[in-house]
Each structure stands twice: as structure tokens, then as C-alpha cells.
Design an enzyme around this catalytic site. Structure first.
Site, PDB file in Angstrom:
ATOM      1  N   HIS A 237      16.454  52.296  22.876  1.00 11.13           N
ATOM      2  CA  HIS A 237      16.224  53.648  23.373  1.00 11.13           C
ATOM      3  C   HIS A 237      17.423  54.207  24.127  1.00 11.13           C
ATOM      4  O   HIS A 237      17.392  55.353  24.582  1.00 11.13           O
ATOM      5  CB  HIS A 237      14.968  53.679  24.245  1.00 11.13           C
ATOM      6  N   ASP A 323      25.430  53.523  27.502  1.00 10.46           N
ATOM      7  CA  ASP A 323      25.743  54.313  28.695  1.00 10.46           C
ATOM      8  C   ASP A 323      24.532  54.541  29.587  1.00 10.46           C
ATOM      9  O   ASP A 323      24.555  55.406  30.461  1.00 10.46           O
ATOM     10  CB  ASP A 323      26.344  55.657  28.284  1.00 10.46           C
ATOM     11  N   ARG A 396      10.353  58.354  25.272  1.00 13.90           N
ATOM     12  CA  ARG A 396       9.389  57.311  24.923  1.00 13.90           C
ATOM     13  C   ARG A 396       9.020  56.428  26.110  1.00 13.90           C
ATOM     14  O   ARG A 396       8.426  55.363  25.945  1.00 13.90           O
ATOM     15  CB  ARG A 396       9.980  56.462  23.783  1.00 13.90           C
ATOM     16  N   GLU A 399       5.556  54.816  26.311  1.00  7.30           N
ATOM     17  CA  GLU A 399       5.010  54.214  25.099  1.00  7.30           C
ATOM     18  C   GLU A 399       4.175  52.971  25.393  1.00  7.30           C
ATOM     19  O   GLU A 399       3.151  52.735  24.775  1.00  7.30           O
ATOM     20  CB  GLU A 399       6.144  53.884  24.135  1.00  7.30           C
TER      21      GLU A 399
END
Length: 752
Positions: A237, A323, A396, A399
Site C-alpha cells: 500500500h 517513501d 485502504r 480494510e
């Protein structure tokens, strides 16, 4: 006479609005014809977007039951600048579709629009739709901040190719896509289409026969903790997000994608096979599936002029760099929304209503919905209200509660660093504290991923061959995330998911008050963090319980294959089918094509495939399903390969994953080891970072394994947090009399 004039005017109008019958590029299209096609396309797209947004929000605001397809669709919607980028691409696709349809009426045969359009006409459509603006590289003026810090969207990381690796740009391709019309139609779009003289099997059929796991075949990994699974998701992600189409209905005929089994852009439903063990089978029986949103192209990658068709590419809304973008966001507007700008402390915004035993929680989203409120409510001055979703740098975040716990952990670490840096440098303002803490967090992730995580995934051979000593920054290396990496290879961790989220007490035993829960009851439940013990129980479970071992007779647990996003007995999604359908949607080449790309053998029959898989029975099943090894979907073959030495993927996925991270590191101007990014003293300090220390500093957990990815046989081997060193931040202390110019020189950069 009037009739004659009317017929004459109608004829002139038709000459203006339609191409010459010959279709030659010399004669081309009139500008009015192109403008009319664009205007029609724009109206169709805008109306579909508006309708879809209203319907989608209505479903999550006003109903007590939310279908799994609604959850999936809303979670994967493009937002902010990504939405505008996707809208421009949809304008482009629909304009070309309309031109094709209108020319079909003239020529009485199907002709792709780009076969008739001249380069100038294509450029005009590119400009009208907004794609030209999306793909135009910005100027990169070398400034102190641009040299010292990343931009939020990573534009100008590469000063020669400013959009390389930036958010809201297309995934790159290492092998050409395979579309059924060579342009946009995914594999499996046309029923009866033959591949090597054989029809591809239904993806749900493959899932049932290859991925299904009996309860007795769910075995824990004897080497690695459950953190391997969710850190993999956390890391993914940071690198890629593929939004699905914002439209819930067909652009061409208006059918509702979740109410029909017809294939019509963007609807690409998953057909249910006969005798499915869970789902009813009929010609009108399917799981809803929405195609990934298209990208405008990069000018030299997806969009091509001169009569060569525009090949559909998918958009990555995240930056391609390690990052910590899942903490900070990949767009400037979101980054600012997540920050606490009320003071000069450089902090991230936190929850204003709740804490976790005195520690910070993620802020709540301002979007009103019931998507995260399926179990609990909170009391306010006007009565009961639903628990909102959390908000973070990646959409997300909610989730599952294990992922939410990692988001919370690193939010706290940023704020801990910011406070420490402020104590060291009272003269620093909000911006400098925030950027320096963000820069350190990025370095943390780069170190932990390469040093502590990847060796356990791709094995030491790939590490030594591709991911060993840092070779230095190379502006000619493209770090952009490859479609094959995001859509297939880096989904390997789906096979390591346990059916439970483990929640443990201070003694690392089952939590009596808040016990471990089935995974399907942990989806989109931030209220469990707020009301059921915070993040510590989940973190303890991640670092002390095993991941599921990916076995060839136990690839996916039912929690994700039969009950994905299922909050009731209604039809749930199937992660195995979704992975295969997404690979076909993205036109990924076959398993054997990718093995060839990696210099591996390409098995042709049961015996050869049996040797590759070290399993003749599984090879026979795959050949029976696909007819030939050359038809096997990449994820189906790749996930079934035996592990490489020391890793948790097979040779093919090890190759793809190692190649991607090799390019991410070498193509990142801000990589922590690149000369001038940090001072020598800072680099030395950063190399001592440990995930164990981050857990110690930001939770109530007092004992941890030294390496939280390695499963400890005996928790007596856990180390007291007092014995785990943190990093020394003193190299970040600036003397008050040092000028900003000197600071800039020290933090310069090298492009060599």
C-alpha cells in the site's frame, strides 16, 4: 425548392460530420466530427460518474446492509487528482469508441478509430479530453526543498523524466499486454475466444479446483510470524493502488454492472461455473467485477500516434517509491489534510475523540457512510451515531484491523520523531520538522523492507544477485511499478493469510476479554480498535503467531476465498477469482511467457510442469483446466511454485519482485544511501533502526522478538524493550548560528 435545399444542407452536414468513405488518412475527419464525438463522450462519462457517485453513497449511507461489491467498489475508487486523471482517460476511450461506432455505420465493418485518425487528429483528441495536460511533464526548478525533500506525489524525483515514478501515472510494462482486440478488451471478454485452440477456463473454476483449502490443510509457517503477511500488505500500500472504474453502469448501453452478467465496459463479471460448491449457477449467475480505470498514457508508453492503436493501460495512483506514502498520502491536498497545521510542531493529525490507553489513534474520516459501522455505535450529544472510518495516507486503512494497527503504529512514530526533533531544534518551523520526520520515516521503510523483510520473501539467491550492495542512483533506471508486479507477483501474501486475526494479552496468550476473531469479522471495523483494546492485542498477535504456510493443497483460506467482505449470509467475493480476473483485465501475459522473461524453463506438458511444481497431480489439474501450460494464468502458476531457498515465493515471483525492488532503489534520487541525501552521521544512525524498537516506542508492549518477522519457538526468548537500542537523533541537531545556506549545502544531493 425548399425540399431540395433541405436535402442539400443535410448532405453538406453529413460530409462535415462523417469521414470519407475511403477512410484514408489523407482525407481524415472534420474537426466538427471529432468535436461532436468528444462532446457526446464527455456527456456520457460525466452523467455516469454523477449517477454512480450518488448511487454508491446512497448505498453506504442509507442502508443497514452493504453488499461486498459495494465495499470493494468504494474502497477502490479514484479520489482527488486521481479521479480527474481517470476522467480524462475515460473521455479519451469513449471518444474513440464513438468515432469507431460512427465510422462502422459508414464502412459497414468494424474499424478501430485510431486506424483512421491522423497523428494531428489524435493529438487534438488528446488535448480535448484533458489527457495532454495529464501527461505533460512539469518543469523541475532545482530549489533547496526539491533537493532536500520529496514532493508529495514524487513529481521531479527524476529531474530528466519528472513523471517517472510519480502518482497518477500508468503502470509500466515489462512485456506487452495481450488484449483480445489488441487494444482494450481483456482476456475472456469474448465467449468462445480460443487461446492455443482452447477456451480459457472460468476464473472461479480455477479458484475452486486449485486454490480451495480444506480446514485440515491450514498449517502455520514454522519460520515466520503473521507480521510477514500484514507488513507485506502495508508495504504494497506504499507502492501501488489500482482504482476501478468510477462508473457502476455501462457507458454504451447503461446496464448496471452489479445487476447484470453482460460484459460491457466497465462491467466484466465473474461467471459462476456449473456445480459451484457455494454459488448458484445459471447464465445470469455471476460475481460483480469492475474493470480497472484506464490511464491517459505517458506519451511514450501507452499512447502512441501515427495510426498505431492506443493500448489500454491502468493507472497507479500512488508513488512508486518506498517513501511511507501510506502514512503521508501521495497527493499534496491529502498530505495537508492529514497534517496538524494548528501549531509549529510538525505533527500528523490524530483522533480528537478517542485515545488508546493514552496513545494516539488515527483521525476519523469526514465522509459520512456506514461502511465502517457494521457493528457498533458511539454516543454523542444528539444520541447514537455510527463509528466513522479512519483516514490515513492510503484509503485502504480500514480494510482489516491488523492493517489499521500498523497504520496507527507508524502515525505515532512520526509524531514521536517530530516531538524529538523539535526538542533538538527549537528554531525549526512546522514545515521543517514535518519534512525531516517524514524523510526519516521513508528511510526507516527502505531499510526495514530491504534488510529485514525481502530476504524472507525472495530468498538469499535473489538478494545476492539483485538486491545486495547499493549501486548508487541511476537516473536512467525507471522505478515505476510494473503492472505484473502490482497485479500478480506482489499478491503472493494472499496465500499467507490465516483465517483469524490473533488478539493476545500482555502474556501473549489468548485475550479473554477481546479474543481472536475470524478474519471476515475484522474487515472495516475500526470500532474494534476504539472499543476493544486498541492496537496492542493485534500487534502481539502479529509478532508471536505464525503466518499461514502457502501449501499447494492449501493456497487460500475460506475467509478470503468464500467470505471476502461478507458481513451477512449474502454473496461474498472470492479473492482467488478476483486475482485471476484482474490479471486478465490488465492483459497480463501467461505464466510461461513470464517464466521466459525471467530466463526460466517453459514447461509444455504434465511431466515438465510436474517437475517445475514438484507435483505431478497439481500439474495434471492445471493442464486439464487450461488445456495447455501456455494458457495458465500468471497468478495461478506463480502462486503454486515451490519456494526458493530461504524464501516464501517460487522462482518466478522471486524474479519479478526482486527486479521491481532493484529498480525502485536504483531509480530513487532520494534513496537513503544516495550521496548527500543524509549526512554520514545520520546515515550511520539510521542503519540501527529496528521494527522492534518502533513497536516498543509506540505501544504498551514491553517484550518483543529482536526480529519480529522470525517466529520464536519460546516467548521466553523475547527481549525486554529496555535492551533494544533506538536510533540516536543527535546528528539532526543544528547549531543555531548555522545559516540556512550551509544547511542546504550539507543536505545537497547527487545525480551521479
Amino acid at each position: 425548392m425548399n425540399l431540395f435545399i433541405s436535402v442539400l444542407l443535410l448532405g453538406l452536414c453529413c460530409m462535415l460530420r462523417y469521414p470519407a468513405v475511403s477512410g484514408s488518412k489523407e482525407k481524415g475527419f472534420s474537426r466538427l466530427f471529432i468535436l461532436d464525438a468528444f462532446t457526446e463522450a464527455k456527456q456520457i462519462v460525466d452523467e455516469s460518474y454523477l449517477y454512480s457517485r450518488q448511487k454508491s453513497l446512497e448505498k453506504v449511507r442509507n442502508t443497514d446492509f452493504i453488499k461486498p461489491s459495494d465495499i470493494l467498489r468504494l474502497m477502490k475508487q479514484p479520489k482527488r487528482m486521481a479521479r480527474e486523471a481517470v476522467r480524462a482517460a475515460d473521455y479519451m476511450e469513449q471518444t474513440l469508441r464513438i468515432i469507431s461506432e460512427k465510422t462502422h455505420h459508414v464502412h459497414k465493418r468494424s474499424i478501430n478509430a485510431t486506424a483512421l485518425l491522423s497523428e494531428e487528429e489524435l493529438k487534438e483528441i488528446h488535448r480535448l479530453t484533458g489527457c495532454a495536460a495529464q501527461t505533460l511533464p512539469p518543469p523541475c526548478k532545482t530549489t533547496q526543498n526539491l533537493n532536500r525533500y520529496r514532493t508529495a506525489n514524487s513529481v521531479c524525483n527524476n529531474l530528466i523524466n519528472p513523471l517517472q515514478g510519480a502518482s497518477n501515472t500508468p503502470f509500466t510494462r515489462w512485456l506487452p499486454p495481450v488484449y483480445e482486440d489488441n487494444i482494450t478488451q481483456p482476456k475472456g471478454w469474448n465467449p468462445g475466444r480460443l487461446y492455443n485452440n482452447i477456451v480459457l477456463p472460468l476464473v472461479r473454476q480455477v479458484s475452486n479446483q486449485i486454490f480451495s483449502t480444506q480446514a485440515e490443510n491450514v498449517v502455520g509457517d514454522n519460520e515466520y510470524t503473521f507480521l510477514i503477511t500484514f507488513f507485506g500488505q502495508w508495504n504494497d500500500h506504499d507502492l501501488s493502488f489500482t482504482p476501478i472504474s468510477p462508473s457502476i453502469r455501462s457507458y454504451s448501453n447503461g446496464i448496471q454492472c452489479d445487476e447484470s452478467c453482460e460484459r460491457s465496459e466497465p462491467c466484466f463479471p465473474i461467471q459462476i461455473p456449473r456445480d459451484d460448491p457455494r454459488l448458484p449457477s445459471s447464465p445470469k449467475s455471476c460475481l460483480p467485477f469492475f474493470r480497472s480505470a484506464p490511464a491517459c498514457g505517458s506519451g511514450n508508453n501507452a499512447f502512441m500516434f501515427g495510426g498505431v492503436p492506443q493500448v489500454r493501460e491502468q493507472i497507479n495512483t500512488l508513488t512508486s517509491f518506498l517513501d511511507a506514502g501510506q502514512v503521508y498520502g501521495a497527493e499534496e491536498a491529502l498530505s495537508r489534510e492529514l497534517r496538524d497545521l494548528s501549531n509549529d510542531a510538525g505533527l500528523m493529525r490524530v483522533n480528537e475523540r478517542f485515545q488508546d490507553n493514552g496513545r494516539e489513534l488515527l483521525p476519523f474520516s469526514k465522509v459520512v457512510s456506514k461502511m465502517c459501522a457494521t457493528r457498533n455505535r458511539i454516543l454523542n450529544t444528539t444520541g447514537l451515531e455510527e463509528v466513522p472510518c479512519f483516514i490515513a495516507g492510503d484509503g485502504r486503512v480500514d480494510e482489516n484491523i491488523a492493517l489499521t494497527s500498523l497504520h496507527t503504529l507508524f502515525l505515532r512514530e512520526h509524531n514521536r520523531l517530530a516531538r524529538a526533533l523539535r526538542r533538538l531544534n527549537q528554531q525549526w518551523n512546522n514545515e521543517q520538522i514535518y519534512e525531516e520526520a517524514r524523510k526519516i520515516m521513508g528511510a526507516y521503510h527502505q531499510i526495514i523492507v530491504f534488510r529485514d523483510y525481502l530476504p524472507h520473501i525472495v530468498g538469499m539467491d535473489a538478494m545476492n544477485r539483485q538486491l545486495g550492495r547499493y549501486p548508487g542512483y541511476n537516473p536512467n533506471v525507471n522505478p515505476s511499478i510494473a503492472n505484473v508486479f502490482a497485479t500478480a507477483a506482489y499478491r503472493f501474501a494472499h496465500a499467507t493469510i490465516q483465517p483469524l486475526i490473533f488478539r493476545l494479552n500482555e502474556n501473549f496468550q489468548e485475550n479473554g476479554r477481546f479474543p481472536s476473531i475470524p478474519l471476515q469479522t475484522a474487515f472495516f471495523t475500526p470500532w474494534r480498535i476504539v472499543f476493544e483494546g486498541g492496537i496492542d492485542p493485534q500487534i502481539r498477535g502479529l509478532i508471536s503467531r505464525p503466518a499461514k504456510l502457502n501449501k499447494q493443497d492449501g493456497i487460500l483460506v475460506d475467509a478470503v476465498r468464500e467470505r471476502l467482505f461478507a458481513f451477512t449470509s449474502k454473496i461474498a467475493q472470492d479473492l482467488g477469482s478476483l486475482n485471476l480476473q484482474r490479471g486478465r483485465d490488465h492483459a497480463l501475459q501467461s505464466y510461461n511467457a513470464w517464466r521466459r522473461f525471467c530466463g526460466l524453463s517453459t514447461p509444455k506438458d504434465v511431466n515438465e510442469l510436474g517437475r517445475v511444481l514438484n507435483n505431478t497431480d497439481l500439474a495434471r489439474k492445471l493442464i486439464q483446466l487450461y488445456g495447455t501450460a501456455d494458457n495458465i494464468d500468471l497468478w495461478a502458476g506463480g502462486i503454486a511454485e515451490p519456494f526458493v531457498r530461504g524464501g516464501r515465493v517460487g522462482p518466478l515471483f522471486a524474479c519479478i519482485i526482486a527486479t521491481q525492488f532493484q529498480r525502485i532503489r536504483q531509480g530513487d534520487r532520494h534513496w537513503w544511501e544516495n550521496m548527500g541525501v543524509f549526512t554520514q552521521a545520520q546515515t550511520s544512525a539510521l542503519s540501527r533502526v529496528s521494527l522492534s524498537r518502533i513497536i516498543c516506542d509506540n505501544t504498551g508492549i514491553s517484550r518483543v522478538p529482536r526480529n519480529p518477522f522470525i517466529l520464536s519457538r519460546n516467548q521466553a526468548n523475547f527481549v525486554n524493550c529496555r535492551n533494544i537500542l533506538g536510533i540516536d537523533l543527535s546528528p539532526w541537531k543544528e547549531s543555531k548560528d548555522r545559516s540556512s545556506e550551509e544547511a542546504s549545502d550539507e543536505h545537497g544531493f547527487s545525480q551521479e
